[in-house]
Structure formats: structure tokens, C-alpha cells
Enzyme design. Structure first.
Site, mmCIF file in Angstrom:
data_model
loop_
_atom_site.group_PDB
_atom_site.id
_atom_site.type_symbol
_atom_site.label_atom_id
_atom_site.label_comp_id
_atom_site.label_asym_id
_atom_site.label_seq_id
_atom_site.Cartn_x
_atom_site.Cartn_y
_atom_site.Cartn_z
ATOM 1 N N HIS A 23 57.760 -34.826 -28.028
ATOM 2 C CA HIS A 23 57.850 -36.192 -27.507
ATOM 3 C C HIS A 23 58.846 -37.041 -28.307
ATOM 4 C CE1 HIS A 23 56.054 -38.178 -24.199
ATOM 5 N NE2 HIS A 23 55.123 -38.881 -24.811
ATOM 6 N N ASN A 73 53.895 -45.432 -24.882
ATOM 7 C CA ASN A 73 53.403 -46.125 -23.680
ATOM 8 C C ASN A 73 53.798 -47.596 -23.616
ATOM 9 O OD1 ASN A 73 52.216 -43.657 -23.371
ATOM 10 N ND2 ASN A 73 50.122 -44.394 -23.364
ATOM 11 N N ASP A 98 62.233 -36.871 -23.711
ATOM 12 C CA ASP A 98 61.809 -35.505 -23.415
ATOM 13 C C ASP A 98 61.530 -35.379 -21.915
ATOM 14 O OD1 ASP A 98 59.580 -37.318 -24.075
ATOM 15 O OD2 ASP A 98 58.299 -35.616 -23.638
ATOM 16 N N ASN A 119 55.361 -41.824 -19.447
ATOM 17 C CA ASN A 119 54.842 -43.167 -19.732
ATOM 18 C C ASN A 119 55.846 -44.084 -20.418
ATOM 19 O OD1 ASN A 119 52.365 -42.770 -18.490
ATOM 20 N ND2 ASN A 119 51.468 -41.875 -20.331
#
Length: 193
Positions: A23, A73, A98, A119
Site C-alpha cells: 500500500h 482513507n 498501488d 479508498n
């Protein structure tokens, strides 16, 4: 704002817990650019990001390079704050992230599009009110078997995987340089194989 200023945002999660995860490939790509230009990050708590600036050598192109200090997020709050402060329009924002739908070692560059369940992108779209920003999508592949996608992108990688992903991040940094120098079509022709 001049049309020669770009905001380049690498997505990831702050802190050592997430450092070696898929991530965070966007963080690594932006850090690569900062190193290339001999710049350094400084924490801007108001903009909720680590920020560096650089001129692309041989051009008048100014880059604002950022890693949000929010979690993934809520990346959009940092991106909106940075874009407002530096007077950068969405078409001059480049987000490196990613991408589950691309195998590791693959990369795609595009302008606009959906968030595809990501997100970070969803947050940026919500805060900017548009999805019309550039994306440098770094492939991390789908998880093996029935493993949860979130668990996959947040899992610590083995050393060999980590080394390969750092190479992919450097390629993403190359793609950003080409994008700001020569535009989207040239970059897609070079990297969207």
C-alpha cells in the site's frame, strides 16, 4: 499558480507498521523523486503532509512532492489542502498508488477514471469534487487464494518482494518525470504496455 506547477502525491500510510507494505509504493516513488532532485521533506501539519519542492532539471517545471500524514482513507483532505495552497488545478495533480488489477511489475498511467475500490482515490475524488487527476498505477497484483485484498496490501512483504516493489516505485518516478515533461500520450506510449 502557473501551468508549470504539478502536485505529485504518493499514497501510503504513515508510520513504521506500514512502511514495508504494498500500500506504500506511492510513498516510495515520491521519496525517490525527492532524492533525485536533492530536495528533502519537511512536515507541514496544516497541510497534513510531508512536502518537498523541486524544479525538474532543464525545465521551468516546479514539482510539489507530497506524502500525506493522514491514513490512506483520508488522503483527500491533504491533497485538497495542498492543491488549494499551491494553486494547482486537478489536471496538474499526479497521484501514485498501488493497483490490485495490475500484476506486480506492471504500471499504467491515466487521466481520470473511477476509484476501483481504492479508498485513497475515493477520498481524493470526494475532497476535490472530481476524478480528473492523473494516476500512476503501480501493480501489486491480486492476493493469492481467498486472502482479503486489504490484508494483502497491508501485509509486510518478504525482502525479495520488497526489493522488486522498490524498483517498481523507481519506474513510477520515471513515469512521473516523463508525464510532466512530455505529457500523457508520450507517457502512456512508453509505460502502458
Amino acid at each position: 499558480m502557473t501551468d508549470s506547477t504539478y502536485l505529485v502525491v504518493g499514497l501510503g500510510n504513515p508510520g513504521p507498521t506500514y512502511e514495508a507494505t504494498r500500500h506504500n509504493v506511492g510513498f516510495w516513488a515520491v521519496a525517490d523523486l525527492v532524492d533525485r532532485y536533492g530536495s528533502s521533506f519537511s512536515l507541514n501539519s496544516r497541510q497534513r503532509a510531508e512536502v518537498a519542492t523541486a524544479l525538474v532539471p532543464g525545465t521551468s517545471i516546479r514539482l510539489v512532492l507530497a506524502r500525506p500524514t493522514t491514513f490512506m482513507n483520508d488522503s483527500g483532505s491533504a491533497v485538497r489542502s495542498l492543491a488549494t495552497f499551491h494553486k494547482v488545478k486537478p489536471s496538474h495533480i499526479v497521484v501514485i498508488h498501488d493497483e490490485l488489477d495490475l500484476d506486480a511489475g506492471r504500471l499504467r498511467v491515466k487521466l481520470g477514471g473511477g476509484d476501483n475500490g481504492h479508498n485513497g482515490l475515493k477520498s481524493i475524488r470526494a475532497h476535490l469534487g472530481t476524478g480528473d487527476f492523473h494516476r500512476v498505477r503501480v501493480g501489486v497484483g491480486r492476493p493469492p487464494g481467498r486472502q482479503d485484498a486489504a490484508a494483502w496490501v497491508l501485509a509486510k512483504m518478504k525482502p525479495a518482494e520488497l526489493e522488486e516493489m522498490r524498483v517498481d516505485a523507481a519506474v513510477a518516478a520515471d513515469a512521473v518525470e516523463l508525464l510532466v515533461r512530455e505529457g500523457l500520450v508520450a507517457t502512456q506510449n512508453r509505460y502502458n504496455s
